[in-house]
Design a protein around this motif. Structure first.
Motif, PDB file in Angstrom:
ATOM      1  N   TYR A  25       0.836  -1.202   0.000  1.00 53.97           N
ATOM      2  CA  TYR A  25       0.000   0.000   0.000  1.00 53.97           C
ATOM      3  C   TYR A  25       0.874   1.256   0.000  1.00 53.97           C
ATOM      4  CZ  TYR A  25      -4.829  -1.621   0.332  1.00 53.97           C
ATOM      5  OH  TYR A  25      -6.064  -2.146   0.034  1.00 53.97           O
ATOM      6  N   ALA A  26       1.991   1.209   0.715  1.00 53.70           N
ATOM      7  CA  ALA A  26       2.900   2.367   0.723  1.00 53.70           C
ATOM      8  C   ALA A  26       3.507   2.582  -0.654  1.00 53.70           C
ATOM      9  CB  ALA A  26       4.000   2.163   1.761  1.00 53.70           C
ATOM     10  N   SER A  28       2.025   2.389  -3.506  1.00 52.92           N
ATOM     11  CA  SER A  28       1.067   3.239  -4.235  1.00 52.92           C
ATOM     12  C   SER A  28       1.172   3.133  -5.755  1.00 52.92           C
ATOM     13  CB  SER A  28       1.239   4.707  -3.819  1.00 52.92           C
ATOM     14  OG  SER A  28       1.077   4.861  -2.436  1.00 52.92           O
ATOM     15  N   SER A  99      -5.211   5.980   9.533  1.00 53.43           N
ATOM     16  CA  SER A  99      -3.754   5.827   9.574  1.00 53.43           C
ATOM     17  C   SER A  99      -3.255   5.702  11.003  1.00 53.43           C
ATOM     18  CB  SER A  99      -3.080   7.013   8.887  1.00 53.43           C
ATOM     19  OG  SER A  99      -3.411   7.076   7.520  1.00 53.43           O
ATOM     20  N   THR A 103      -1.391   2.363  12.491  1.00 57.45           N
ATOM     21  CA  THR A 103      -0.091   2.537  13.132  1.00 57.45           C
ATOM     22  C   THR A 103      -0.129   2.021  14.562  1.00 57.45           C
ATOM     23  OG1 THR A 103       0.304   4.510  11.779  1.00 57.45           O
ATOM     24  CG2 THR A 103       1.715   4.202  13.706  1.00 57.45           C
ATOM     25  N   LEU A 403       5.743  10.199   1.825  1.00 58.07           N
ATOM     26  CA  LEU A 403       5.609   8.874   2.415  1.00 58.07           C
ATOM     27  C   LEU A 403       5.439   8.908   3.924  1.00 58.07           C
ATOM     28  CD1 LEU A 403       8.310   6.979   0.326  1.00 58.07           C
ATOM     29  CD2 LEU A 403       5.876   6.440   0.385  1.00 58.07           C
ATOM     30  N   ASN A 406       2.147   7.964   5.398  1.00 58.86           N
ATOM     31  CA  ASN A 406       1.668   6.602   5.225  1.00 58.86           C
ATOM     32  C   ASN A 406       1.843   5.810   6.521  1.00 58.86           C
ATOM     33  OD1 ASN A 406       2.033   3.618   4.307  1.00 58.86           O
ATOM     34  ND2 ASN A 406       1.164   4.663   2.529  1.00 58.86           N
ATOM     35  N   LEU A 408       2.891   2.886   7.138  1.00 59.27           N
ATOM     36  CA  LEU A 408       4.158   2.171   7.211  1.00 59.27           C
ATOM     37  C   LEU A 408       5.261   3.058   7.763  1.00 59.27           C
ATOM     38  CD1 LEU A 408       5.640  -0.526   6.352  1.00 59.27           C
ATOM     39  CD2 LEU A 408       6.377   0.766   4.345  1.00 59.27           C
ATOM     40  N   LEU A 409       5.375   4.275   7.238  1.00 64.80           N
ATOM     41  CA  LEU A 409       6.400   5.213   7.719  1.00 64.80           C
ATOM     42  C   LEU A 409       6.049   5.771   9.087  1.00 64.80           C
ATOM     43  CD1 LEU A 409       9.048   6.124   6.224  1.00 64.80           C
ATOM     44  CD2 LEU A 409       7.412   4.868   4.827  1.00 64.80           C
TER      45      LEU A 409
END
Length: 448
Positions: A25-26, A28, A99, A103, A403, A406, A408-409
């Motif tokens: 997904y990150a 994109s 998000s 997370t 990013l 996102n 993930l980050l």
């Protein structure tokens, strides 16, 4: 202090699948995964939401006070934006609340095992990317046709021609610098699973960062590092190469004092060499010679054309929006951007610029406080010297890409908000705020 993980009885395969989904997904690269932000494909956003809820239920994760405080603060912030602009922006509100939730469950469930799984998944994604990248150099048209026949979703941006989840073929007719001229021959750049090579380089760099910690900064030349290095080289990314120089300095800083000067000297020589490469110097020169902001806006208005300027111009445009709305930013109200009010269609790419423009000082302070705390936390828990290195790496990523918004980050720079922060007890040893995990969970050293 050795890097330690909290081992729980759980479905480990599900952990890997969950992190793999976050990574894709990150990236994109398709409408399906990019819909997390765009909502263009409702199935894409529903898929990750339902999977995240299932993952949380499977691991018996409950929301704690910290998450509720964060959600409350964000709701107040969103209400303030609504009052200011006289309009409710449900999509903007939902995206970041989701998000935060993803997370939260990632950090609480996996803790720093998240880093282990991320690095493992990235290793195999790099191998797959190099396989397809090699085929791309030999049979580009046939590979494109093959990927098109198995594509499950439309490209997520105009610079993506085809995507098969694990590998992306960029459209060189839209962005011609996706092909690098090496004198005697040309090479297609490696985008891996991401929408463009620079983004893939960012994910590889984060994997190298974790890899250095896992090997405890010992034997640098090993199979896994070489795989990351080759994959990074094939991206031909200025951002990726720049972060790699910082990573080598990070490795050097954590060496024994008698070896540090040697590694530092090698790092400087390597940095000078990388910056002297033709595609690096050409990219830097082209960025400095890019059209002025006013010319770009004027051209967009007169020609009814949409532009995506490079990072320097993007930051200048975003910074003007920040000056117009310095406290709260413009949030999700994109029509409040000064370029939009003039009738121009400008899509900025600067992550740090968007942070200033979209969230104002409220978001900027939150980001840098969380990044500072999370960088220090990683240094203490993962057992390395120099908390400034992860801090600098995330900042470098944010200069080039968005990013950092996102999930993930977010797991990198928001870790300290949800992970129990270590503190010193009277005896001088580290303890944790959440005591109920002490007797239930088994500690294990992080290793291959």
């Amino acid at each position: 202090m050795n890097l330690q993980l909290l081992r729980k009885k759980r479905n480990k395969s599900l952990d890997y699948i969950f992190v793999f989904i976050l990574i894709i997904y990150a990236g994109s690269a398709t409408v399906f995964v990019r819909s997390f932000n765009s909502w263009e494909d409702i199935v894409g956003i529903l898929f990750i939401c339902f999977f995240a809820v299932y993952y949380a239920i499977n691991n018996r994760i409950q929301l704690n006070k910290t998450f509720y405080l964060l959600a409350t603060a964000y709701i107040i912030y969103s209400l303030a934006l609504t009052v200011k602009f006289g309009e409710v922006h449900l999509q903007f509100f939902s995206i970041y609340l989701i998000s935060f939730y993803i997370t939260y469950i990632t950090i609480v469930t996996l803790r720093y095992r998240f880093f282990v799984i991320y690095e493992e998944v990235m290793y195999y994604l790099c191998i797959i990317s190099l396989f397809f990248w090699s085929l791309h150099q030999i049979i580009p048209e046939q590979l494109t046709s093959f990927i098109d026949s198995f594509a499950f979703s439309k490209p997520g941006s105009i610079n993506v021609k085809s995507n098969i989840i694990f590998y992306t073929i960029n459209d060189i007719s839209v962005v011609n610098d996706y092909v690098v001229n090496l004198g005697y021959f040309n090479l297609f750049r490696n985008s891996g699973f991401a929408w463009e090579p620079g983004a893939f380089a960012v994910f590889i760099s984060l994997a190298i960062y974790i890899h250095f910690i896992k090997i405890k900064f010992n034997k640098l030349i090993n199979k896994r590092f070489l795989m990351y290095l080759i994959a990074l080289i094939t991206t031909f990314s200025t951002t990726g190469y720049g972060i790699f120089i910082v990573l080598i300095m990070f490795y050097t800083y954590n060496q024994h004092i008698k070896y540090r000067s040697i590694y530092l000297f090698v790092s400087v020589i390597m940095g000078v060499y990388v910056l002297s490469l033709s595609f690096m110097s050409d990219k830097i020169i082209s960025l400095s010679q890019e059209n002025t902001t006013n010319q770009l806006v004027e051209s967009s208005i007169n020609n009814d054309t949409k532009y995506a300027p490079q990072r320097i111009t993007s930051f200048i445009i975003d910074y003007q929006d920040f000056l117009n709305n310095p406290i709260l930013g413009y949030g999700g109200h994109n029509k409040e951007m000064w370029t939009a009010k003039l009738g121009a269609e400008i899509a900025t790419i600067s992550g740090i610029g968007k942070l200033f423009a979209r969230f104002g000082l409220v978001g900027v302070i939150f980001f840098f406080v969380m990044l500072l705390r999370s960088s220090k936390l990683q240094s203490q828990i993962l057992g390395f010297k120099g908390w400034g290195f992860p801090f600098l790496i995330i900042v470098m990523i944010s200069i080039s890409y968005s990013l950092i918004e996102n999930p993930l980050l977010m797991c990198f720079w928001m870790a300290a908000l949800f992970y129990p922060y270590p503190k010193m007890n009277p005896e001088g040893t580290q303890t944790y705020k959440i005591k109920r995990f002490k007797q239930k969970l088994e500690l294990n050293k992080l290793q291959y």
